[in-house]
Design a protein around this motif. Structure first.
Motif, short mmCIF file in Angstrom:
data_model
loop_
_atom_site.label_atom_id
_atom_site.label_comp_id
_atom_site.label_asym_id
_atom_site.label_seq_id
_atom_site.Cartn_x
_atom_site.Cartn_y
_atom_site.Cartn_z
N LEU A 146 -62.97 -31.83 -20.45
CA LEU A 146 -63.72 -32.89 -19.78
C LEU A 146 -65.12 -32.42 -19.40
N GLY A 147 -65.25 -31.12 -19.18
CA GLY A 147 -66.54 -30.57 -18.81
C GLY A 147 -67.57 -30.64 -19.92
N PHE A 148 -67.14 -30.92 -21.14
CA PHE A 148 -68.08 -31.04 -22.26
C PHE A 148 -68.45 -32.49 -22.57
N VAL A 149 -67.90 -33.43 -21.80
CA VAL A 149 -68.21 -34.84 -22.02
C VAL A 149 -69.44 -35.21 -21.20
N PRO A 150 -70.54 -35.56 -21.85
CA PRO A 150 -71.77 -35.89 -21.10
C PRO A 150 -71.51 -36.97 -20.06
N GLY A 151 -72.05 -36.76 -18.89
CA GLY A 151 -71.86 -37.71 -17.81
C GLY A 151 -70.63 -37.39 -16.99
N LEU A 152 -69.47 -37.34 -17.65
CA LEU A 152 -68.23 -37.01 -16.94
C LEU A 152 -68.23 -35.57 -16.44
N ASN A 153 -68.98 -34.69 -17.14
CA ASN A 153 -68.99 -33.29 -16.71
C ASN A 153 -69.64 -33.11 -15.34
N LEU A 154 -70.31 -34.14 -14.84
CA LEU A 154 -70.92 -34.04 -13.51
C LEU A 154 -69.86 -34.06 -12.41
N ILE A 155 -68.69 -34.64 -12.69
CA ILE A 155 -67.65 -34.71 -11.66
C ILE A 155 -66.58 -33.64 -11.82
N THR A 156 -66.66 -32.87 -12.91
CA THR A 156 -65.59 -31.88 -13.14
C THR A 156 -65.48 -30.82 -12.06
N PRO A 157 -66.58 -30.34 -11.43
CA PRO A 157 -66.38 -29.37 -10.34
C PRO A 157 -65.54 -29.93 -9.20
N PHE A 158 -65.69 -31.22 -8.91
CA PHE A 158 -64.90 -31.83 -7.84
C PHE A 158 -63.44 -31.97 -8.26
#
Length: 242
Positions: A146-158
């Motif tokens: 999911l961390g490689f999906v543009p846009g969605l990777n912004l929420i992966t740390p959370f």
């Protein structure tokens, strides 16, 4: 009433009492060796991983590099943390299982409801760790991708932070449950039913893992704290119907 943070503090005090200290030496040695190796590997490779990750940012998101960079650092750090934790717990599982058993006997005045012998308990503890790996690794892989999906990777740390709390609860509350012959599926059911102490405890253990040097004593203390929480929140629950 015993709260998760209080349980970890009380558990840390317990494991260094006479008669219990011997069960802490093994996990501490394991963690010292793995912690040193992990830090060395991290310092050698982290910069290259970060550069590679930034190169994957699409051009239309370059204006957000100021935000993506710290999020990527956080995601990489969490991945390293997960890997370290999984390997460390796999090796230390028999020690932690014995420690949880002795703490339960000390605190409650009765041994866990487990008729397995010492050797079988140790072997079964390793098998239980493999079951946990089978549960955790696919979810880790999904979050990683999911961390490689543009846009969605912004929420992966959370998402990683939330998953970290759940994973640590599964990891450390399982020791007293396994000692009392609570199946892995039933264990997760109990954790979900008591979601607030579960996630609070898991979050505290996640933070404890990150504290250099102090984590060497906080992790065994967390195992003992998990026993206290097991006796307070999870033991009274009705077992699942088989």
């Amino acid at each position: 009433m015993i709260y998760p943070l209080k349980a970890i503090i009380e558990g840390t005090r317990l494991v260094f009492e006479p008669g219990l200290r011997r069960y802490v030496i093994g996990p501490i040695v394991v963690n010292v060796l793995l912690y040193g190796g992990t830090l060395f590997y991290l310092f050698e490779n982290f910069g290259g991983w970060l550069d590679y990750g930034m190169r994957q940012v699409p051009e239309w998101l370059t204006w957000l590099e100021w935000l993506i960079w710290p999020l990527l650092v956080a995601a990489l750090a969490l991945i390293v943390f997960f890997t370290f934790t999984l390997v460390s717990n796999l090796i230390a599982a028999p020690f932690y299982g014995f420690l949880a058993e002795k703490v339960e006997t000390r605190v409650t005045g009765r041994p866990p409801s487990d008729e397995r012998g010492l050797v079988k308990s140790g072997v079964d503890a390793l098998g239980r760790e493999l079951v946990k790996l089978g549960y955790i690794l696919p979810r880790m892989a999904a979050l990683f991708l999911l961390g490689f999906v543009p846009g969605l990777n912004l929420i992966t740390p959370f998402l990683w932070a939330a998953f970290s709390a759940w994973m640590m609860a599964v990891q450390y509350l399982d020791y007293p449950m396994d000692n009392n012959q609570v199946g892995f599926t039933d264990m997760r059911r109990r954790l979900r039913a008591r979601w607030w102490p579960t996630l609070t405890y898991g979050a505290c253990m996640s933070v404890a893992t990150w504290v250099p040097v102090l984590n060497l004593i906080l992790l065994p203390g967390g195992v003992a704290g998990g026993v206290l929480l097991w006796d307070r929140y999870y033991r009274p629950m009705v077992p699942a119907i088989r």
